[in-house]
Write an enzyme that holds these catalytic residues in place. Sequence first.
Site, PDB file in Angstrom:
ATOM      1  N   PRO A   1       0.850  -1.094  -0.020  1.00  0.00           N
ATOM      2  CA  PRO A   1       0.006   0.121   0.028  1.00  0.00           C
ATOM      3  C   PRO A   1       0.926   1.171  -0.009  1.00  0.00           C
ATOM      4  O   PRO A   1       2.038   1.468   0.904  1.00  0.00           O
ATOM      5  CB  PRO A   1      -1.065  -0.248   1.289  1.00  0.00           C
ATOM      6  CG  PRO A   1      -0.104  -0.978   2.089  1.00  0.00           C
ATOM      7  CD  PRO A   1       0.755  -2.079   1.282  1.00  0.00           C
ATOM      8  N   GLU A   2       0.649   2.134  -1.032  1.00  0.00           N
ATOM      9  CA  GLU A   2       1.144   3.458  -1.119  1.00  0.00           C
ATOM     10  C   GLU A   2       0.179   4.389  -0.801  1.00  0.00           C
ATOM     11  O   GLU A   2      -1.108   4.023  -0.749  1.00  0.00           O
ATOM     12  CB  GLU A   2       1.856   3.780  -2.162  1.00  0.00           C
ATOM     13  CG  GLU A   2       2.841   2.655  -2.577  1.00  0.00           C
ATOM     14  CD  GLU A   2       4.092   2.960  -3.694  1.00  0.00           C
ATOM     15  OE1 GLU A   2       3.942   3.794  -4.042  1.00  0.00           O
ATOM     16  OE2 GLU A   2       4.355   1.761  -4.261  1.00  0.00           O
TER      17      GLU A   2
ATOM     18  N   LYS B   1       1.741   7.463   4.066  1.00  0.00           N
ATOM     19  CA  LYS B   1       1.234   6.221   4.223  1.00  0.00           C
ATOM     20  C   LYS B   1       0.379   6.055   5.523  1.00  0.00           C
ATOM     21  O   LYS B   1       0.242   5.008   6.003  1.00  0.00           O
ATOM     22  CB  LYS B   1       2.555   5.302   3.993  1.00  0.00           C
ATOM     23  CG  LYS B   1       2.597   5.545   2.208  1.00  0.00           C
ATOM     24  CD  LYS B   1       4.002   4.743   2.209  1.00  0.00           C
ATOM     25  CE  LYS B   1       4.844   5.053   0.868  1.00  0.00           C
ATOM     26  NZ  LYS B   1       6.001   4.462   0.860  1.00  0.00           N
TER      27      LYS B   1
ATOM     28  N   HIS C   1      -3.941 -14.214   9.869  1.00  0.00           N
ATOM     29  CA  HIS C   1      -2.916 -13.332  10.229  1.00  0.00           C
ATOM     30  C   HIS C   1      -3.678 -11.972  11.080  1.00  0.00           C
ATOM     31  O   HIS C   1      -3.116 -11.196  11.030  1.00  0.00           O
ATOM     32  CB  HIS C   1      -2.043 -12.799   9.082  1.00  0.00           C
ATOM     33  CG  HIS C   1      -1.295 -13.796   8.234  1.00  0.00           C
ATOM     34  ND1 HIS C   1      -0.439 -14.394   9.064  1.00  0.00           N
ATOM     35  CD2 HIS C   1      -1.460 -14.299   7.260  1.00  0.00           C
ATOM     36  CE1 HIS C   1       0.038 -15.509   7.980  1.00  0.00           C
ATOM     37  NE2 HIS C   1      -0.795 -15.363   6.947  1.00  0.00           N
TER      38      HIS C   1
ATOM     39  N   ARG D   1       3.088  -9.724   7.209  1.00  0.00           N
ATOM     40  CA  ARG D   1       4.325  -9.657   7.362  1.00  0.00           C
ATOM     41  C   ARG D   1       4.960  -8.809   8.685  1.00  0.00           C
ATOM     42  O   ARG D   1       5.933  -8.775   8.912  1.00  0.00           O
ATOM     43  CB  ARG D   1       5.095  -9.239   6.066  1.00  0.00           C
ATOM     44  CG  ARG D   1       4.877 -10.211   4.993  1.00  0.00           C
ATOM     45  CD  ARG D   1       5.540  -9.412   3.337  1.00  0.00           C
ATOM     46  NE  ARG D   1       4.849 -10.262   2.615  1.00  0.00           N
ATOM     47  CZ  ARG D   1       5.020  -9.598   1.322  1.00  0.00           C
ATOM     48  NH1 ARG D   1       5.513  -8.794   0.832  1.00  0.00           N
ATOM     49  NH2 ARG D   1       4.121 -10.612   0.252  1.00  0.00           N
TER      50      ARG D   1
ATOM     51  N   ARG E   1      19.300  17.949  -3.231  1.00  0.00           N
ATOM     52  CA  ARG E   1      19.609  16.375  -3.074  1.00  0.00           C
ATOM     53  C   ARG E   1      20.697  16.145  -4.018  1.00  0.00           C
ATOM     54  O   ARG E   1      20.656  15.992  -5.119  1.00  0.00           O
ATOM     55  CB  ARG E   1      18.271  15.505  -3.037  1.00  0.00           C
ATOM     56  CG  ARG E   1      17.694  15.643  -1.830  1.00  0.00           C
ATOM     57  CD  ARG E   1      18.002  15.339  -0.520  1.00  0.00           C
ATOM     58  NE  ARG E   1      17.417  15.819   0.618  1.00  0.00           N
ATOM     59  CZ  ARG E   1      16.701  14.870   0.966  1.00  0.00           C
ATOM     60  NH1 ARG E   1      16.578  13.467   0.728  1.00  0.00           N
ATOM     61  NH2 ARG E   1      15.948  15.197   2.185  1.00  0.00           N
TER      62      ARG E   1
ATOM     63  N   ARG F   1      15.901  -3.995  -3.825  1.00  0.00           N
ATOM     64  CA  ARG F   1      14.861  -4.314  -4.235  1.00  0.00           C
ATOM     65  C   ARG F   1      14.842  -4.069  -5.840  1.00  0.00           C
ATOM     66  O   ARG F   1      15.882  -3.991  -6.387  1.00  0.00           O
ATOM     67  CB  ARG F   1      13.593  -3.229  -3.916  1.00  0.00           C
ATOM     68  CG  ARG F   1      13.731  -1.795  -4.027  1.00  0.00           C
ATOM     69  CD  ARG F   1      12.834  -0.951  -3.076  1.00  0.00           C
ATOM     70  NE  ARG F   1      13.213  -1.343  -1.516  1.00  0.00           N
ATOM     71  CZ  ARG F   1      13.155  -0.556  -0.475  1.00  0.00           C
ATOM     72  NH1 ARG F   1      12.235   0.579  -0.663  1.00  0.00           N
ATOM     73  NH2 ARG F   1      13.343  -0.761   0.539  1.00  0.00           N
TER      74      ARG F   1
END
Length: 325
Positions: free
Chosen positions: A2-3, A61, A95, A121, A197, A307
């Site tokens: 989920p974002e 989030k 879960h 998780r 940045r 990732r």
Amino acid sequence: MPELPEVEVVRRGLARWTTGARVEAVEVLHPRPVRRHTAGPDDLVARLVGARIDDVVRRGKFLWFELDTGEALLAHLGMSGQLLLEPPDAPDEKHLRVRLRLADREGGALQGRELRFVDQRMFGGLAVVDLLPTPDGLPGGTGGAPPRAAEGHDDDGVPRLGVPSSSRVPEGVAHIARDPFDPHLDDAALLARLRTRRSGVKRALLDQDLLSGVGNIYADEALWRSKLHGERSASALTRPAASRLLGDVRDVMAEALAQGGTSFDSLYVDVNGASGYFERGLAVYGREGRPCPRCGAPVRREAFANRSSHSCPVCQPRPRSASGR
DNA sequence: CCAACTACCTGAGCGC
DNA sequence: TGCGCTCAGGTAGTTG
């Protein structure tokens, strides 16, 4: 996974069905998802029982229930967290981690459903925390309740999700930046900071202290729309390119929200357990080897920070060097 | 302040 | 049938 769009779908469902409800009982079935509540599970339960939910608010989030006790029930879905509203006699999920029994609010719209936190998780979790004033004094999150919330779209078709009822954010969320749907996000200040940045632009997009709500899926999709490789240097972006990128982040998230979010499997669902439909709207994420929708070249997958990144090798050429051009 | 790295978790999928 | 491995990835914490 989920974002922001997925969390906002959940927030809307929760706001609709739980605002005004009172917590009757709480059962913590696994300690890990309440680890952020440092005083322990018993203290969390004690702070929740009897509290009334006044509002459901989101930043990036993170989402939280504003309680009439002056505290907030803070929730993060992590990788696989779900907040489900279900009849009490529904069988326990494999879960299931935390169960909250809610009393009917006036009018009985809740119909005695349980609010369940289910998380395979266990990267996500719940905590009861203080609400603190925002440093800038502006309202604290995105996605507030009526009467002041004016949900709709601005001139760009971007959702403006309304102003929350308080000017406070939960302890531990203050460092999380405002998100692309936040009416109080200062675009110019964000773009200026982005362009200082030294890291790659994808890494910057994922930095929740710079801009919140963007995860791996929407970072890859926005970069594809902007025809930028994620390892291009953020500081080397022109001002117009940075501005277009922010616009593409907003656009792809707004489209995903309109489709109910992105679901690859049963791990991401709304409060009723239903999946979203934006997977079909993805151009590159999870589509290695399939044709780029713009030029037809096979989508490339590259390792990125433990990732994966997905991109078009033709539309999004790698920068010549780490400094990125 | 900024950048980069690791730990934390479970289950699906795969090679053998 | 099952073992060991890889992969999925958001956040907090640590190190430089």
